[in-house]
Write a protein that holds these residues in place. Structure first.
Motif, short mmCIF file in Angstrom:
data_model
loop_
_atom_site.label_atom_id
_atom_site.label_comp_id
_atom_site.label_asym_id
_atom_site.label_seq_id
_atom_site.Cartn_x
_atom_site.Cartn_y
_atom_site.Cartn_z
N LEU A 136 0.84 -1.20 0.00
CA LEU A 136 0.00 0.00 0.00
C LEU A 136 0.88 1.25 0.00
CD1 LEU A 136 -2.80 -0.98 2.55
CD2 LEU A 136 -2.78 -1.20 0.07
N ALA A 137 0.22 2.41 -0.11
CA ALA A 137 0.93 3.69 -0.27
C ALA A 137 1.99 3.90 0.80
CB ALA A 137 -0.06 4.84 -0.26
N SER A 138 1.69 3.52 2.03
CA SER A 138 2.66 3.78 3.09
C SER A 138 3.45 2.53 3.45
CB SER A 138 1.96 4.31 4.33
OG SER A 138 1.34 5.51 3.99
N GLY A 139 3.42 1.56 2.60
CA GLY A 139 4.32 0.42 2.76
C GLY A 139 3.70 -0.82 3.38
N ALA A 140 2.43 -0.79 3.79
CA ALA A 140 1.83 -1.99 4.38
C ALA A 140 1.81 -3.11 3.32
CB ALA A 140 0.41 -1.69 4.85
#
Lengths: 508, 434
Positions: A457-461
């Motif tokens: 995801l966008a923040s790295g998840a």
């Protein structure tokens, strides 16, 4: 002028099967050899001429099964190349005129990022390699080569350049990963017998309004999907088109036509089975269990969900199930592929049985089924699948054989084909909100175990996990799933009704 | 409990300064329309009480639509709109913002009329503030700090429980696990690796105002009941007349406009949404939308405070604001999933709620008796909505990758962890959440 024939019970016009292309109604299963030709138009005049003399298969039932079926569809640029006016083109859906590639934002929504990105595609990824025409040819076993040869010997070469020939393998019961496939399809309510009353749709059923597949008929909202309507005085030649049922002064270029989504999916069968094998410590029982959990069915097609005790309209035999009794995914994981692809929910999952309950649910006060309500009203997001596999067959056992078999390296996968009247609400929605969505049905973060592109995801998840909920204990999670499926081509087509095809071929 | 509130600052943009302002606001972003918390204008990362914020340029793209009612459009000059949802009251927040972001705010608002280097920034912000006519908060009292702490908590617990289960051959039972993890968290907190801050006391003045609001509005309605009963038939008759004659929008959104919207969607799991449209002419429509918003605000404040607005569980924050002398309505929301699924969810689950408010907007698909049809006219509704939708220049969310469902799950995990003596059933639920 062709007058719509009214169905006595419902006052809906009957569907003129002579005007509908056969693929809408039939999978042509007995015509086991098939090829999808992706064509660029060389000479529009020659192309019109060739297409006009080609017998396109209709959906009319025949007493004898046909020995050949030919279906034709066009991309937006193909319709343009044949001379369809720009204003007419723009009246098709936004999704169709934009196309499957060339819009980064759409690619992001469809999960066509990373190695799935259209820039890597073999075809359809850029305007230059997007076909104009999709020609689908189905023949009896052993006849395809002859037919193609005969076809190419005509004035075909002057008309078209063959960009790609997608040769499918004869349709077996199993898709390339080894699971029995094609069990579940929406059942088109050809007689249009369903009541257009949302209250009748609280529970899931498998019937689908014809307007969800064909343009020009009422869809699941009881409304007509946007499509080009032409005024006979302004569009010469449009007199031959069917009349728009909802606007009798207009001619309907869309009626009896359908959009076709074609995607070429490479399936890494050895990687799939090796990963499952590692995760299950090479134990055959656990291997089958994990693979079945990821798919939602066992390899023989048996669903993990228990069969419903009551009949579900439009479903038969082993396919009579929904997930109502398994809201937390303990039988069939919430993230299992078949549960994502069709969550089988009604408008008020798992259904309401009284007016009071309906009212309470409507205003949100009855919270008992709040989690299931996240994915409601599946009926607006159904697709009719007509895909065929390609490449040699590799059983799971062969995929796991050591040392690896030579044929394990060969390419195999699926020419995913689906039909619908609204690409955005059907294919794109299913792909985006159900398949790719890492938060599907309230899951913490994971995308489809088979189709996910594993991009974070966008923040790295991370999205590369798969969870199997368990009663009274934390979900069992499988981590670091590799990418098993890669998109390597795709486009949106319009498969016109036969009168509309004639009209299109008369444009200059 | 710390109640949430909102701020909204709008100001007309100076002549010929729009493009420059857009360029400046774009420097805040790490992706189209998506703010970098460490941008150089507003240091969002420093705020631990700001949930979401956005800069949007309010442009009346559909201004001409009102001509379909035979009414010439009013002039609307593009305005800059800065909105956010916060913990605590807006006065304190704006003061904090001035302290932390004065140079950036001055640069941004210098593009607006009536702002010059000598302007008292805080006083100017307060003077240009608008209160929402209706406001929705997904979970009243859940602060940014709490969200962040609970997100860490659930991750730490999930990994700890898995290592516990992997290490122990003989599975400890649920209660043993719960005790073990409770102890583990106490150690984590004591060691300063995690924190689980207790809720702050509810401000007494807020509580009094809330109670008065709860009681006075139904009381007023009760007092007016005889009048309402008398007026109702006339109201309904006129409403029905209008419903049958009001023109519908027949246009699709321009492809370039759709592209501009689409470019900033689906970057995070949550998206922002703006609609800016005109209210239909006439007093009945204005009255209806005001009444609808009053009702909406009331139920959002007193009933839907725990993770859902009727059947919708995917909205973090939403607000409805009447502006330009009640000629226009601005709707801004933060929702999970793609725009397509958001629109479908609304059509399929709460068309009646949309109709109640938005059918008073120009171009909206025809309703039947205010609640029925309308948004159920799927394609017309989508076209109309998209045409009246606006992109944001820069949007910020304090907890990327987390949906409203995630936040609720994390809160539940904490709640059950902190329970004194959970039942077996609660323990089972708790374990299955991890």
């Amino acid at each position: 002028m062709v007058k719509p024939v009214m169905n006595a019970q419902t006052s809906h016009p009957d569907i003129d099967m002579d005007d509908v292309q056969g693929l809408v109604r039939f999978g042509h299963g007995h015509l086991s050899e098939s090829a999808f030709l992706l064509l660029a138009i060389r000479d529009p005049g020659a192309a019109r001429e060739w297409l006009a003399q080609t017998p396109v298969t209709s959906a009319r039932s025949q007493s004898r099964l046909p020995e050949l079926a030919v279906q034709v569809a066009f991309t937006a640029s193909g319709l343009g190349a044949l001379g369809v006016a720009q204003s007419t083109l723009m009246a098709f859906s936004e999704a169709f005129t934009t196309g499957m590639s060339g819009d980064e934002n759409l690619s992001r929504r469809l999960g066509d990022t990373g190695s799935n990105h259209p820039r890597h595609w073999r075809w359809g990824g850029a305007a230059a390699n997007t076909p104009h025409v999709l020609l689908m040819i189905y023949t009896l076993p052993g006849k395809l080569g002859d037919y193609l040869q005969q076809m190419l010997a005509s004035n075909f070469a002057a008309a078209f350049e063959v960009q790609h020939t997608l040769h499918a393998t004869s349709p077996g019961p199993e898709e390339p990963f080894g699971f029995v496939d094609g069990i579940s399809q929406p059942m088109i309510d050809w007689k249009q017998s369903m009541r257009n009353d949302p209250r009748a749709r609280d529970h899931y059923n498998n019937l689908l309004a014809p307007g969800e597949v064909l343009l020009g008929y009422p869809n699941e909202y009881g409304l007509y999907t946007d499509r080009p309507l032409l005024h006979p005085s302004e569009a010469p030649g449009s007199q031959l088109l069917p009349t728009a049922i909802d606007q009798p002064l207009q001619k309907d270029l869309g009626r009896n036509g359908s959009y076709v989504v074609l995607r070429q999916l490479l399936q890494d069968v050895p990687a799939f089975w090796r990963f499952i094998d590692e995760q299950s410590g090479s134990d055959a029982g656990r291997r089958d269990q994990l693979a079945a959990a990821m798919v939602g069915r066992r390899r023989d097609g048996t669903p993990l969900a228990t069969l419903a005790t009551r009949p579900i309209a439009g479903l038969q035999a082993d396919n009579v199930f929904n997930f109502d009794d398994d809201p937390r995914g303990r039988q069939c994981p919430l993230g299992a592929h078949i549960r994502r692809a069709n969550p089988r929910t009604g408008d008020f999952p798992p259904g309401v049985n009284s007016a009071v309950k309906r009212l309470l649910r409507t205003v949100g006060f009855d919270r008992e089924n709040a989690a299931e309500d996240l994915i409601a009203a599946s009926r607006f997001h159904r697709i009719l699948r007509r895909g065929r596999a390609f490449g040699s067959r590799l059983t799971p056992e062969q995929a796991l054989s050591k040392p690896p078999l030579q044929e394990a390296q060969e390419e195999r996968g699926l020419y995913f084909v689906c039909l619908g009247a609204n690409i955005a609400r059907q294919f794109e929605f299913v792909q985006n909100a159900w398949i790719v969505n890492a938060k599907f049905a309230g899951l913490p973060t994971e995308s489809d175990p088979l189709l996910g592109n594993r991009e974070p995801l966008a923040s790295g998840a991370a999205t590369n996990c798969f969870s199997q909920p368990r009663a009274g204990e934390p979900a069992h999670c499988v981590h670091d799933l590799p990418q098993f499926v890669t998109v390597c081509g795709g486009a949106y087509f319009f498969m016109p009704g036969l009168r509309a095809l004639t009209f299109i071929l008369q444009q200059k | 409990m710390t109640p949430q509130s909102t701020f909204m600052i709008t100001a007309t943009i100076g002549h010929d300064r729009l493009d420059e302002l857009r360029t400046l606001l774009a420097t805040m972003n790490s992706a189209p329309g998506f703010a970098n918390p460490r941008n150089t204008l507003i240091p969002y990362w420093q705020f631990n009480n700001l949930h979401v914020a956005r800069f949007t340029i309010l442009q009346a793209n559909t201004n001409e639509d009102i001509r379909s009612h035979g009414v010439p459009p009013e002039i609307w000059r593009p305005a800059l709109c800065f909105i956010g949802d916060i913990d605590g009251d807006p006065e304190t927040f704006l003061a904090e913002m001035v302290i932390r972001a004065e140079p950036g705010l001055r640069r941004i608002f210098s593009f607006c009329e009536g702002f010059d280097p000598g302007t008292d920034l805080l006083e100017w912000l307060v003077r240009h503030s608008h209160r929402p006519d209706a406001n929705y908060v997904n979970w009243r009292g859940r602060t940014v700090q709490q969200i962040r702490e609970e997100s860490v908590l659930s991750q730490v617990l999930a990994s700890e429980i898995r290592s516990l289960l992997a290490a122990n051959g003989n599975h400890p039972n649920a209660r043993q696990l719960w005790h073990r993890l409770q102890q583990f968290m106490q150690e984590e907190v004591a060691a300063g690796r995690s924190s689980l801050t207790a809720p702050a006391p509810t401000p007494i003045m807020w509580r009094i105002r809330d109670l008065l609001h709860l009681v006075l509005i139904p009381l007023a309605a009760l007092c007016l009941a005889p009048l309402i009963v008398l007026a109702l038939p006339f109201y309904l008759r006129r409403l029905r007349q209008l419903e049958l004659s009001d023109p519908e929008n027949a246009l699709r959104a321009d492809p370039a406009h759709l592209q501009a919207l689409s470019a900033q969607e689906d970057i995070d799991v949550t998206n922002q949404f703006n609609v800016f449209g005109q209210i239909k002419p006439g007093r009945l429509r204005l009255f209806t939308i005001r009444l609808g918003l009053l009702l909406l605000d009331y139920v959002a404040r007193h009933i839907y405070t725990r993770g859902y607005l009727t059947r919708i569980q995917t909205i973090h924050f939403a607000r409805w604001v009447l502006i330009d002398n009640n000629r226009r309505v601005f709707f801004a929301s933060n929702y999970d999933g793609s725009a397509g699924s958001y629109m479908d969810d609304f059509i399929n689950k709460v068309a009646w709620g949309l109709n109640l408010v938005f059918s008073n907007g120009v171009g909206y698909p025809r309703t039947h008796w205010l609640l029925k049809a309308g948004a159920r006219n799927e394609m017309k509704y989508k076209h109309t909505l998209r045409r009246n939708q606006l992109p944001s220049e820069s949007w910020y969310k304090a907890y990327p990758d987390l949906t409203a469902i995630d936040l609720a799950r994390n809160s539940r995990i904490r709640q059950l962890l902190e329970r004194d003596n959970p039942s077996d059933q609660e323990l089972q639920e708790w374990l299955s959440l991890l």
